[in-house]
Scaffold this motif. Structure first.
Motif, PDB file in Angstrom:
ATOM      1  N   THR A  29       0.811  -1.216   0.000  1.00 55.64           N
ATOM      2  CA  THR A  29       0.000   0.000   0.000  1.00 55.64           C
ATOM      3  C   THR A  29       0.845   1.267   0.000  1.00 55.64           C
ATOM      4  OG1 THR A  29      -0.135  -0.165   2.428  1.00 55.64           O
ATOM      5  CG2 THR A  29      -1.944  -1.104   1.154  1.00 55.64           C
ATOM      6  N   ASP A  30       2.135   1.164   0.292  1.00 57.53           N
ATOM      7  CA  ASP A  30       3.018   2.334   0.310  1.00 57.53           C
ATOM      8  C   ASP A  30       3.570   2.543  -1.097  1.00 57.53           C
ATOM      9  OD1 ASP A  30       4.869   4.345   0.714  1.00 57.53           O
ATOM     10  OD2 ASP A  30       5.521   3.559   2.650  1.00 57.53           O
ATOM     11  N   THR A  31       3.152   3.626  -1.741  1.00 56.06           N
ATOM     12  CA  THR A  31       3.564   3.909  -3.120  1.00 56.06           C
ATOM     13  C   THR A  31       4.502   5.106  -3.216  1.00 56.06           C
ATOM     14  OG1 THR A  31       1.588   5.284  -3.431  1.00 56.06           O
ATOM     15  CG2 THR A  31       1.422   2.952  -4.025  1.00 56.06           C
ATOM     16  N   SER A  32       4.913   5.648  -2.089  1.00 56.88           N
ATOM     17  CA  SER A  32       5.731   6.872  -2.116  1.00 56.88           C
ATOM     18  C   SER A  32       7.145   6.631  -2.618  1.00 56.88           C
ATOM     19  CB  SER A  32       5.781   7.497  -0.718  1.00 56.88           C
ATOM     20  OG  SER A  32       6.364   6.600   0.216  1.00 56.88           O
ATOM     21  N   ALA A  33       7.580   5.368  -2.718  1.00 55.23           N
ATOM     22  CA  ALA A  33       8.935   5.068  -3.178  1.00 55.23           C
ATOM     23  C   ALA A  33       8.996   4.836  -4.680  1.00 55.23           C
ATOM     24  CB  ALA A  33       9.476   3.849  -2.435  1.00 55.23           C
ATOM     25  N   ASP A  34       7.889   5.010  -5.402  1.00 57.14           N
ATOM     26  CA  ASP A  34       7.865   4.746  -6.848  1.00 57.14           C
ATOM     27  C   ASP A  34       8.894   5.575  -7.597  1.00 57.14           C
ATOM     28  OD1 ASP A  34       5.837   3.044  -6.298  1.00 57.14           O
ATOM     29  OD2 ASP A  34       4.260   4.156  -7.332  1.00 57.14           O
TER      30      ASP A  34
END
Length: 464
Positions: free
Chosen positions: A374-379
Motif C-alpha cells: 500500500t506504500d507507493t511513495s517510493a515509486d
C-alpha cells in the motif's frame, strides 16, 4: 455430601469470544468460519461466583449514576521505561495502572525487552516478573550472563507460577507495583474450566488479572502468543480487556518494529524501531541512518526516498541493478519492495518513457525493512534507480526522490509532503524531487533545491 457443580456445554468463537448453545459453521458475531470450539464450563458455587464476578474488567462496581462534575479527576502518571523507542510507542511513557498486552512471533524479543524493562523499573519501584514457561534458573542465566541487566536486588522479584490466584496473592504480599506475566496462554484459573491456553481459561485469567490490576493500582504487562499468521492467539475479548495492544514485527535482519494497534493513553501512529543484539533490544534513535548504506557521494543504481511509517518519516535507500539478459526470459527480483509494483514501474517506463527495459532487474531495499504494497511513495526512487543503473550514470547521494507513479505516467501526490521534505533537509539532502501537487511555499525556505515532477518524462529530463 457436597454437590458436584453442574457443567454447561457451549461453543465459543476463538476469534471474537461469542457464545453459542450449539455448533454452527459460521460465527454470527464476527462472520468467521469454523472458529467455534466446544468447552464445558463448570457452574461455580454461589460464593465463588460472586467473588469471580466482582468489579468486571474495570475492577469497580458501577451501581451508582454520577454526573460528569461528580467524578473525581485523576492525572495520568507516566513512567519512563528507560527504553526510548518503547516510550515513544506507549505515548511518552508507561501509564501507571494500565494493562499492556504485547505479542510477537517466537524469537521476536518479547521476553528480552520485558526483562530489560523490569530491570529498569526496579530502579523506581517493586517489580515482579512471573514466568510460567521457563524456570527461574533459565531466566537468571539469560538476564545476568547475556543481557547483563542493571537492577535493584530488593526491587526485582521473580516467580515461576501458573495459577492466577497464587500470582495475585504473592504480588499483594510483596507490595508489587509493576507486574509482568509470561504468558497468558500458560496460566490457569480455578474459576474457569478447561486446560491452560483454552479459550475459557485465557478469557477468565485475563479478566481476573485486569480486575486485580485496576483495584490495586498495579501496572501490568502480559505476553500473548500468536497464530501461524502472526495474529494474536485467543478470543477477541482479550484485546478489548487491555488498555494497550503492542505487536513486535520481525524483519529479515536484526531489525524489530513495535507498533500499537490499540492505545487508550496515546495514539496508534507511533512506531518503535529496535535492533536485536546479543545484549538485548537496543533502541534506534535515528533509523534513517540505519537504512542508508553509507556509500560514496556518487553511485550508480541507487536512490534515496522518504517513507512515512505511522507518523514517523524514514529515509530509505533503494538499490537497483540492471544487466543484460542472457536467457529467453528476463529476471525480475525484488527484495523488500512489492514485486507487482516493480513490474508496473518498468511497464510505465517502457510505455511513457520510451525506455527499452528488456534486461534482468534486481531491486533491493537497504537495511532489511519491508515496504507494504500500500506504500507507493517510493515509486519515484525506484524509477530513478532503474534509469541510473540502466545508463550506468552515477547519481549524487544528496538527491532524494518521493512520489507515486500512475499507469498514465503521471506522478501523483503523497501524504505528508512537507514533513518528508523537512526530514530529508535535516539529513543534509540538497536536491529533492517531489510531485508537483505536493509543492508548498514553505519548502523554498528549507535550503534545499525543490524539483517538481508532474510526469515521468519530467524525471527523465531532470536526470539527464
Amino acid at each position: 455430601m457436597a454437590k458436584t457443580p453442574k457443567t454447561k456445554t457451549s461453543f465459543l468463537c476463538s476469534e471474537c469470544g461469542a457464545n453459542f448453545p450449539r455448533w454452527q459453521g459460521q460465527c454470527n458475531a464476527c462472520k468467521a468460519w469454523n472458529t467455534l470450539a466446544e468447552f464445558k464450563e463448570a457452574t461455580l458455587p454461589s460464593q465463588q461466583r460472586s467473588i469471580a464476578s466482582q468489579g468486571g474488567y474495570a475492577g469497580t462496581l458501577g451501581n451508582t449514576v454520577k454526573k460528569m462534575s461528580e467524578v473525581s479527576h485523576v492525572e495520568l502518571n507516566k513512567l519512563k521505561t528507560g527504553i526510548g523507542e518503547l516510550d515513544r510507542v506507549l505515548g511518552n511513557g508507561l501509564t501507571v495502572g494500565s494493562i499492556v498486552l504485547i505479542s510477537g512471533d517466537p524469537g521476536a524479543g518479547k521476553t528480552t525487552i520485558l526483562t530489560q524493562l523490569s530491570a529498569n523499573l526496579s530502579q523506581q519501584m517493586v517489580s515482579m516478573y512471573c514466568t510460567a514457561e521457563e524456570s527461574l534458573e533459565q531466566f537468571k542465566s539469560r538476564a545476568i550472563e547475556r543481557l547483563k541487566i542493571d537492577f535493584i536486588e530488593d526491587n526485582l522479584l521473580l516467580m515461576s507460577e501458573y495459577i492466577v490466584s497464587n500470582i495475585m496473592e504473592r504480588a499483594l504480599e510483596a507490595k508489587v507495583k509493576f507486574l509482568i506475566i509470561d504468558s497468558i496462554q500458560a496460566l490457569e484459573s480455578e474459576h474457569c474450566n478447561g486446560s491452560a491456553g483454552s479459550v475459557s481459561q485465557v478469557k477468565g485469567c485475563a479478566q481476573e488479572l485486569s480486575r486485580f490490576s485496576k483495584q490495586h493500582g498495579i501496572t501490568l504487562i502480559i505476553i500473548g502468543h500468536v497464530t501461524k499468521g502472526s495474529d494474536l492467539a485467543g478470543p477477541k475479548t482479550l484485546e478489548h480487556i487491555v488498555d494497550t495492544l503492542l505487536h513486535i514485527e520481525v524483519n529479515d535482519s536484526i531489525i524489530r518494529t513495535i507498533r500499537a494497534s490499540k492505545n487508550r493513553f496515546g495514539d496508534v501512529d507511533q512506531v518503535g524501531i529496535f535492533q536485536m543484539h546479543s545484549k538485548g533490544m537496543l533502541s534506534v534513535d535515528n533509523p534513517s541512518k540505519l537504512f542508508l548504506s553509507g556509500a560514496d557521494e556518487t553511485v550508480a543504481g541507487s536512490a534515496i526516498t522518504c517513507i512515512r511509517d505511522g507518523n514517523r518519516n524514514l529515509l530509505l535507500e533503494v538499490q537497483c541493478l540492471v544487466s543484460e539478459c542472457e536467457a529467453e526470459n528476463q529476471q525480475r527480483v525484488s527484495i523488500g519492495l512489492s514485486f507487482n509494483r516493480l513490474k508496473m514501474i518498468t511497464a510505465v517506463l517502457r510505455k511513457h518513457g520510451r525506455i527499452k527495459l528488456f534486461h534482468d532487474i534486481y531491486v533491493n531495499l537497504v537495511g532489511g525493512l519491508k515496504l507494504p504494497e500500500t506504500d507507493t511513495s517510493a515509486d519515484l526512487a525506484i524509477a530513478a534507480s532503474l534509469i541510473s543503473s540502466l545508463n550506468d550514470k552515477e547519481m549524487s547521494r544528496k538527491h532524494c526522490f518521493m512520489g507515486e507513479i500512475s499507469l498514465s505516467g503521471e506522478v501523483r501526490p503523497i501524504n505528508g509532503g512537507v514533513p518528508r521534505v523537512n526530514e530529508a533537509v535535516k539529513h543534509g539532502f540538497e536536491v529533492i524531487y517531489i510531485p508537483k501537487a505536493n509543492y508548498h511555499k514553505s519548502m523554498e525556505n528549507s535550503g534545499a533545491k525543490i524539483i517538481q515532477i508532474e510526469k515521468i518524462g519530467d524525471l527523465l529530463e531532470a536526470l539527464n
